[in-house]
Write a protein that holds these residues in place. Structure first.
Motif, mmCIF file in Angstrom:
data_model
loop_
_atom_site.group_PDB
_atom_site.id
_atom_site.type_symbol
_atom_site.label_atom_id
_atom_site.label_comp_id
_atom_site.label_asym_id
_atom_site.label_seq_id
_atom_site.Cartn_x
_atom_site.Cartn_y
_atom_site.Cartn_z
ATOM 1 N N THR A 1 -9.932 -1.625 -2.278
ATOM 2 C CA THR A 1 -9.955 -2.912 -1.043
ATOM 3 C C THR A 1 -8.424 -2.722 -1.103
ATOM 4 O O THR A 1 -7.672 -2.994 -1.070
ATOM 5 C CB THR A 1 -10.491 -3.900 -2.051
ATOM 6 O OG1 THR A 1 -11.858 -2.968 -1.736
ATOM 7 C CG2 THR A 1 -10.333 -4.824 -1.112
ATOM 8 N N CYS A 2 -8.278 -3.077 0.199
ATOM 9 C CA CYS A 2 -6.590 -3.551 0.904
ATOM 10 C C CYS A 2 -6.840 -4.961 1.453
ATOM 11 O O CYS A 2 -8.062 -5.656 1.684
ATOM 12 C CB CYS A 2 -5.748 -2.653 2.192
ATOM 13 S SG CYS A 2 -5.151 -1.390 0.832
ATOM 14 N N LYS B 1 -2.427 -3.287 -1.548
ATOM 15 C CA LYS B 1 -3.899 -3.207 -2.249
ATOM 16 C C LYS B 1 -4.095 -4.036 -3.288
ATOM 17 O O LYS B 1 -2.542 -4.437 -4.066
ATOM 18 C CB LYS B 1 -3.487 -1.156 -2.833
ATOM 19 C CG LYS B 1 -4.149 -0.864 -4.118
ATOM 20 C CD LYS B 1 -5.449 -0.439 -3.039
ATOM 21 C CE LYS B 1 -6.686 0.086 -4.694
ATOM 22 N NZ LYS B 1 -6.620 -1.310 -4.682
ATOM 23 N N TYR C 1 -1.249 -3.152 5.277
ATOM 24 C CA TYR C 1 -1.966 -3.417 4.393
ATOM 25 C C TYR C 1 -0.645 -3.874 2.749
ATOM 26 O O TYR C 1 0.336 -2.714 2.338
ATOM 27 C CB TYR C 1 -2.624 -2.091 4.195
ATOM 28 C CG TYR C 1 -3.131 -1.871 5.212
ATOM 29 C CD1 TYR C 1 -4.502 -2.672 6.044
ATOM 30 C CD2 TYR C 1 -4.587 -0.685 5.241
ATOM 31 C CE1 TYR C 1 -4.929 -3.141 6.839
ATOM 32 C CE2 TYR C 1 -5.052 -0.256 5.828
ATOM 33 C CZ TYR C 1 -5.762 -1.042 6.647
ATOM 34 O OH TYR C 1 -6.717 -1.181 7.785
ATOM 35 N N MET D 1 -3.012 5.202 -3.154
ATOM 36 C CA MET D 1 -3.670 3.730 -3.764
ATOM 37 C C MET D 1 -5.359 4.784 -2.755
ATOM 38 O O MET D 1 -4.985 4.598 -2.518
ATOM 39 C CB MET D 1 -3.357 3.167 -3.134
ATOM 40 C CG MET D 1 -1.711 2.211 -4.116
ATOM 41 S SD MET D 1 -1.416 1.094 -3.042
ATOM 42 C CE MET D 1 0.301 1.194 -5.093
ATOM 43 N N ASP D 2 -6.161 3.966 -3.738
ATOM 44 C CA ASP D 2 -8.026 3.912 -2.767
ATOM 45 C C ASP D 2 -8.348 2.516 -3.625
ATOM 46 O O ASP D 2 -8.449 1.919 -4.441
ATOM 47 C CB ASP D 2 -8.494 5.215 -3.850
ATOM 48 C CG ASP D 2 -9.932 5.414 -3.012
ATOM 49 O OD1 ASP D 2 -9.948 5.222 -1.547
ATOM 50 O OD2 ASP D 2 -10.328 6.257 -3.445
ATOM 51 N N TYR E 1 0.916 -1.517 0.099
ATOM 52 C CA TYR E 1 -0.115 -0.547 0.063
ATOM 53 C C TYR E 1 0.830 0.874 0.247
ATOM 54 O O TYR E 1 1.680 1.223 0.844
ATOM 55 C CB TYR E 1 -1.062 -0.250 1.171
ATOM 56 C CG TYR E 1 -1.645 1.171 1.136
ATOM 57 C CD1 TYR E 1 -3.118 1.307 0.598
ATOM 58 C CD2 TYR E 1 -1.484 2.163 2.471
ATOM 59 C CE1 TYR E 1 -3.691 2.638 0.874
ATOM 60 C CE2 TYR E 1 -2.090 3.996 2.101
ATOM 61 C CZ TYR E 1 -3.256 3.389 1.356
ATOM 62 O OH TYR E 1 -3.954 4.342 1.903
#
Length: 605
Positions: free
Chosen positions: A140-141, A169, A167, A137-138, A133
């Motif tokens: 779902t992780c 991504k 996290y 980024m945007d 991550y």
């Protein structure tokens, strides 16, 4: 194996770019996302490509027909694309999922070939492609264990910023085996959609599956391969610079950003200049602890912030002005002065660029190191009838340093000749000479012709706060400039930094000691590279001269495109001569640059 591409969405965040086109028809460097993706998929020798379409479906079908794809393509229409999310689009292709092993894609992605190669060649049959991550980024992780098991899916609503180090991504590219689709994914997809409706996301089905004792699916971690998800025009702009095949254009696009390189997580910036050892974590944590208040409340006006600066630098409030970075103050100051003005060249271009070229008088040192002394300045400008003289000390890019006792001689000389001296000491704290500042009340009282500029960003390692100060005994000019800039010219975070900075003076002193040691080590390592001549520096950067066989522009290009290292080449500043300016960072980063330069320099010699 087959491929399924979900391409039904409207791409509203791309605004006018998708008013009459699908999102995947948007072009990056002249090639549409879908064109690039389908050709990459075809290289994997899949049996067929299934594309779920919706918005502007006919345009997309007609466009794909022009791309010369030989792999069979099947289209599935989503007639209610504007009322559903991608769970419904994928459910329309569920029968295909059960017929063959599948590569699953969202259509708003751009990636290099190695991304897909790594997924296809991995022998594990069912994989979710993930990457560490990063702040840009945007979506779902996931959290992973050491064996690549997905411990948890983390949707946006449950995202915790204090856990981001754990996290990964989801890249939104998957490999599903036919058995996994038949026994796990499709049954759960049907059940989930019946229970919660069609306005959901297919990743949520995977989240449920990972809760099983034997979820089957594993994570496939990327390791530096390039990819980007394009949701808006900023994403498009960044993707253009990352994926341009033209190396010269790549360099130009990145240089023209002038910062914001956190959106390029693998990039190390040796171009812009900061303090690698300050601020300490405790100071950062103190700002974090007050984040909510600082975000929601207005900062104080100029009077209060001048008072804070006066406290930090131990001068009177009427003698100091705070700026939104030194750049704001340089602009205001250079617009205020008039008459012939002396500049040392090369230097920090913000000063000469802000002044009338016809009224500028340039002094260029006549030596390969671009070093000069006070006597050189007085000899050259003695008969030039200048009204102002700009001196950056240490100078940028040469790192040339004039000791404090000699600068005092220059100030006396300027006073006798009625010359205003603009002294930029933004890099002075990094020099080996301590207690060398001219932001000193006694000095300001004595020399009304002295204007001292200091960039807090460069000295204190907080460029994101945009802070700088100007100090002078000319209280009339300081008062005028306070009215000339905006009343709220700095934000609450910058004000709070000035409020607490004094508590960390010991940390700052310790950081400078560490920095000086690293600069000396870094210069020694650079000097060991064949074809590189190091020019001794007293700043937080080092200027080097390259062998005549080494092109600075070509070396910059190689370091950026092959090693993700951004440096400053100085051909325009030095009349085409072979010089670079390299920022001093910490040991780990500096060693990475040295290793890359050793590798690339030898290709020229």
């Amino acid at each position: 194996m087959q491929a399924i591409i979900l391409a039904a969405g409207m791409g509203k965040r791309l605004k006018e770019l998708t008013q009459n086109n699908t999102k995947c028809m948007v072009k990056v460097n002249g090639v549409s996302l879908i064109d690039r993706m389908i050709h990459q998929i075809q290289k994997q020798n899949v049996e067929r490509i299934v594309i779920v379409v919706g918005y502007e479906r006919e345009k997309l079908k007609e466009y794909i027909a022009t791309l010369g794809i030989t792999t069979p393509i099947t289209f599935i229409d989503n007639p209610i694309y504007d009322k559903t999310n991608n769970i419904y689009s994928l459910s329309l292709a569920s029968n295909y999922l059960c017929e063959d092993d599948t590569l699953l894609f969202e259509s708003d992605l751009i990636f290099e070939d190695s991304v897909l190669d790594s997924l296809v060649r991995d022998p594990r049959p069912t994989l979710a492609l993930v990457d560490k991550y990063e702040s840009w980024m945007d979506g779902t992780c996931v959290k992973l264990d050491k064996d690549d098991n997905i411990e948890a899916f983390v949707p946006g609503k449950k995202f915790k910023f204090d856990e981001i180090k754990d996290y990964y991504k989801t890249v939104n590219i998957y490999k599903f085996s036919r058995d996994f689709s038949k026994t796990h994914y499709v049954p759960f997809l049907d059940a989930y959609q019946k229970a919660l409706g069609e306005n959901e996301y297919y990743e949520q089905v995977l989240r449920v599956i990972t809760m099983l004792d034997d979820p089957v699916i594993k994570a496939k971690r990327l390791n530096g391969q390039k990819w980007y998800e394009i949701d808006d025009i900023q994403d498009l702009d960044i993707a253009t610079s990352i994926f341009t095949p033209d190396e010269d254009e790549k360099v130009a696009l990145l240089q023209s950003r002038y910062g914001g390189y956190w959106r390029y997580p693998k990039l190390l910036d040796f171009c812009y200049l900061v303090n690698p050892y300050f601020p300490p974590q405790k100071l950062v944590d103190e700002i974090k602890a007050n984040f909510d208040t600082l975000l929601r409340d207005y900062p104080s006006g100029m009077r209060v912030n001048s008072l804070l600066a006066a406290k930090n630098f131990s001068v009177h409030q009427e003698n100091i002005l705070v700026g939104n970075g030194a750049a704001e103050l340089i602009k205001s100051l250079m617009e205020r002065i008039n008459g012939k003005t002396g500049f040392v060249r090369p230097t920090f271009d913000e000063y000469p660029h802000r002044y009338d070229r016809a009224e500028s008088v340039d002094f260029t040192p006549d030596n390969r190191d671009y070093n000069y002394s006070v006597d050189d300045l007085m000899d050259y400008f003695g008969d030039k009838e200048i009204k102002n003289l700009v001196v950056v000390n240490p100078d940028n890019p040469s790192g040339n340093y004039i000791p404090k006792k000699d600068l005092l001689r220059l100030i006396d000389w300027c006073m006798k000749k009625k010359i205003n001296l603009i002294l930029d000491e933004s890099f002075a704290d990094f020099s080996d000479e301590e207690n060398n500042t001219f932001i000193d009340q006694e000095i300001l009282n004595k020399y009304k012709n002295l204007y001292v500029m200091k960039s807090i960003s460069k000295s204190y390692g907080v460029p994101g706060l945009r802070l700088g100060v100007l100090a002078s005994g000319d209280t009339d000019l300081i008062a005028f400039m306070k009215k000339n800039v905006a009343i709220w010219n700095i934000n609450s975070f910058a004000e709070f930094y000035m409020q607490i900075e004094e508590k960390y003076k010991k940390d700052y002193s310790a950081a400078l000691v560490k920095f000086r040691a690293e600069r000396a080590r870094f210069q020694g390592e650079l000097a060991e590279i064949p074809g590189v001549r190091v020019i001794p520096s007293q700043a937080n950067f080092v200027m080097v001269e390259l062998d005549k066989k080494i092109s600075p522009k070509k070396l910059l290009k190689k370091l950026l495109t092959k090693h993700s290292l951004l440096i400053k080449e100085l051909t325009t500043k030095t009349n085409g001569r072979n010089y670079l300016r390299l920022a001093v960072r910490d040991k780990e980063d500096d060693d990475r640059l040295v290793a890359a330069m050793k590798e690339e320099v030898r290709t020229f010699l």
